[in-house]
Design an enzyme around this catalytic site. Structure first.
Site, PDB file in Angstrom:
ATOM      1  CD  GLU A 100      52.088  35.613  80.175  1.00  0.00           C
ATOM      2  OE1 GLU A 100      53.282  35.820  80.434  1.00  0.00           O
ATOM      3  OE2 GLU A 100      51.225  36.517  80.234  1.00  0.00           O
ATOM      4  CB  CYS A 120      41.997  38.621  72.983  1.00  0.00           C
ATOM      5  SG  CYS A 120      40.192  38.708  73.136  1.00  0.00           S
ATOM      6  CB  CYS A 124      38.373  44.955  75.746  1.00  0.00           C
ATOM      7  SG  CYS A 124      37.038  43.804  75.383  1.00  0.00           S
ATOM      8  N   GLY A 166      42.196  35.676  75.728  1.00  0.00           N
ATOM      9  CA  GLY A 166      41.222  35.232  74.730  1.00  0.00           C
ATOM     10  C   GLY A 166      39.773  35.294  75.149  1.00  0.00           C
ATOM     11  CD  GLU A 167      34.507  35.931  74.619  1.00  0.00           C
ATOM     12  OE1 GLU A 167      34.767  36.868  75.409  1.00  0.00           O
ATOM     13  OE2 GLU A 167      33.666  35.060  74.886  1.00  0.00           O
ATOM     14  CB  SER A 198      35.197  35.320  82.009  1.00  0.00           C
ATOM     15  OG  SER A 198      35.037  36.722  81.995  1.00  0.00           O
ATOM     16  CB  SER A 220      33.701  41.379  80.446  1.00  0.00           C
ATOM     17  OG  SER A 220      34.556  40.392  80.962  1.00  0.00           O
ATOM     18  CG  ASN A 297      45.237  44.740  87.431  1.00  0.00           C
ATOM     19  OD1 ASN A 297      45.604  45.115  88.535  1.00  0.00           O
ATOM     20  ND2 ASN A 297      44.342  43.782  87.280  1.00  0.00           N
ATOM     21  CB  CYS A 340      42.196  41.084  85.702  1.00  0.00           C
ATOM     22  SG  CYS A 340      41.510  40.104  86.989  1.00  0.00           S
TER      23      CYS A 340
HETATM   24  N1  SAH Z   1      37.344  37.593  77.001  1.00  0.00           N
HETATM   25  C1  SAH Z   1      36.828  37.225  78.277  1.00  0.00           C
HETATM   26  C2  SAH Z   1      37.848  36.686  79.264  1.00  0.00           C
HETATM   27  C3  SAH Z   1      39.187  37.343  79.373  1.00  0.00           C
HETATM   28  S1  SAH Z   1      39.384  38.822  80.308  1.00  0.00           S
HETATM   29  C4  SAH Z   1      36.073  38.383  78.872  1.00  0.00           C
HETATM   30  O1  SAH Z   1      36.058  39.454  78.281  1.00  0.00           O
HETATM   31  O2  SAH Z   1      35.430  38.199  79.898  1.00  0.00           O
HETATM   32  C5  SAH Z   1      39.059  38.465  81.977  1.00  0.00           C
HETATM   33  C6  SAH Z   1      38.590  39.689  82.761  1.00  0.00           C
HETATM   34  O3  SAH Z   1      39.654  40.650  82.997  1.00  0.00           O
HETATM   35  C7  SAH Z   1      37.517  40.433  82.008  1.00  0.00           C
HETATM   36  O4  SAH Z   1      36.481  40.839  82.852  1.00  0.00           O
HETATM   37  C8  SAH Z   1      38.280  41.623  81.494  1.00  0.00           C
HETATM   38  O5  SAH Z   1      37.433  42.657  81.133  1.00  0.00           O
HETATM   39  C9  SAH Z   1      39.173  41.936  82.668  1.00  0.00           C
HETATM   40  N2  SAH Z   1      40.287  42.849  82.312  1.00  0.00           N
HETATM   41  C10 SAH Z   1      40.864  43.000  81.107  1.00  0.00           C
HETATM   42  N3  SAH Z   1      41.845  43.934  81.177  1.00  0.00           N
HETATM   43  C11 SAH Z   1      41.889  44.368  82.448  1.00  0.00           C
HETATM   44  C12 SAH Z   1      42.718  45.303  83.132  1.00  0.00           C
HETATM   45  N4  SAH Z   1      43.709  45.958  82.517  1.00  0.00           N
HETATM   46  N5  SAH Z   1      42.499  45.486  84.453  1.00  0.00           N
HETATM   47  C13 SAH Z   1      41.529  44.793  85.088  1.00  0.00           C
HETATM   48  N6  SAH Z   1      40.731  43.893  84.494  1.00  0.00           N
HETATM   49  C14 SAH Z   1      40.905  43.676  83.184  1.00  0.00           C
END
Ligand code: SAH
Length: 360
Positions: A100, A120, A124, A166-167, A198, A220, A297, A340
């Site tokens: 997506e 990913c 997290c 993804g990372e 990011s 993050s 979210n 996000c």
């Molecule tokens: N892997 C990378 C990029 C993808 S996530 C990273 O960790 O930065 C992009 C952003 O969305 C990150 O800051 C992540 O922590 C945040 N994110 C992930 N899940 C979320 C959620 N449920 N609500 C709000 N932000 C979220």
């Protein structure tokens, strides 16, 4: 692989995988002048040519490329538009997986959020992509193909963030050529200030990126101490804060104007308390940075809730009072699961994480 270039199903090197240096090298391997790379890149990325007959080069080179290369894009499967203008696309890859991409328009800008992996593997705790598991890295063609498609559907695209699925720094070798194409005047002409990677904090790759392709950096963070961060972002066990923060501090050269952006998801009762603000202010003292608070979210199966508006506002004003620029990310596209952490795509989980979650 063919000469180190990812191939498509027809087994021919895909020209979408090549930034300028790669294209020059490929031409050289065909005994063609490397300088032709410029017009080929322009044709593919600015004129969006997908047919060899329309490439800006001689008939002879077109014929040669037709037999030994391909121009293969992901397939646009679905487009969803949210009431607030956010647009989400589902793109099908050659192996059947789907990823997506999200577009977030604002008054004077448009931000495109790209995926860098199918799923990913970082796990997290608060992220929907993590729940769906991991399949594989995207190729450069599949990363840049998202921008290619988006530009044919929406405008303007002034900013690109690698904050989708993804990372990105775990897929360094494919991500960097995609970044080079974004910055190339012959391709997407974006400023390095408007392209952001990011990361959850992959320290060695952050250092390498700073040296090799210093685009804007978002980290993050999500927690101000190791105990909590290791729970939320398991990668913290490998690269804890005492290693991560100094690397953030030195990512940009000493006199550069840019600041590292720290993302901090607001989880009710978990990381949003007054003691967390105090710890965060201490942690970030002396780091040229800004903080972006992200309201959590929700997604099916999530174990967290979003902090309430008053708590988020208090957290923000405490940071600002300590001299740390901070703003709250406006939630956009939640109705189409485009916010996000909500991106899930459609793919086979090779980590069997989904199965493990069901068994728990
Ligand atoms: N892997 C990378 C990029 C993808 S996530 C990273 O960790 O930065 C992009 C952003 O969305 C990150 O800051 C992540 O922590 C945040 N994110 C992930 N899940 C979320 C959620 N449920 N609500 C709000 N932000 C979220």
């Amino acid at each position: 692989m063919f000469n180190g270039i990812a191939v498509s199903v027809n087994n021919l090197p895909n020209l979408l995988n090549l930034s300028r240096p790669g294209m020059a090298q490929f031409l050289k391997s065909l005994d063609e002048p490397p300088a032709r790379a410029k017009t080929l890149i322009q044709s593919i990325h600015q004129r969006r040519v997908v047919d060899f007959a329309d490439l800006g080069c001689s008939r002879r080179l077109k014929d040669k490329l037709t037999t030994c290369a391909s121009i293969t894009l992901p397939l646009l499967l679905q487009e969803q538009r949210s009431d607030d203008g956010v647009c989400k696309w589902l793109l099908k890859l050659e192996d059947g997986n789907a990823i997506e991409t999200v577009y977030i328009p604002d008054q004077d800008r448009g931000t495109l959020c790209l995926s860098s992996q199918v799923g990913c593997g970082l796990n997290c705790r608060f992220c929907a992509t993590a729940q769906a598991g991991f399949n594989r890295n995207l190729t450069t063609a599949e990363i840049i193909g998202q921008l290619w498609w988006a530009l044919s559907r929406v405008a303007p695209i002034t900013n690109v963030v690698l904050m989708g699925m993804g990372e990105p720094l775990l897929n360094y070798d494919a991500v960097v050529p995609a970044l080079e194409l974004m910055l190339d005047d012959c391709a997407y002409r974006l400023s390095k200030y408007r392209v952001t990677v990011s990361t959850a904090g992959l320290v060695p790759a952050m250092q390498r990126l700073g040296q090799e392709c210093p685009v804007s950096l978002a980290v993050s963070l999500h927690a101000p101490n190791n105990a909590l961060r290791s729970q939320l972002v398991p990668l913290n066990k490998k690269y804890p804060l005492e290693i991560l923060i100094p690397v953030c501090k030195h990512y940009f050269p000493p006199r550069a104007k840019q600041k590292v952006l720290f993302e901090y998801v607001m989880l009710a009762g978990v990381n949003d308390q007054p003691q967390h603000v105090r710890e965060l202010i201490d942690l970030l003292s002396g780091v040229r940075c800004k903080v972006n608070l992200i309201p959590f979210n929700p997604f099916p199966g999530a174990i967290y809730q979003c902090s309430d508006a008053a708590t988020i506002a208090a957290f923000q004003s405490d940071l600002m009072a300590a001299g740390i620029p901070c703003w709250v990310r406006r939630t956009r596209g939640r109705d189409i699961d485009g916010a996000c952490g909500q991106l899930a795509g459609q793919f086979t989980d090779r980590t069997r994480r989904k199965k493990m979650l069901v068994l728990k």
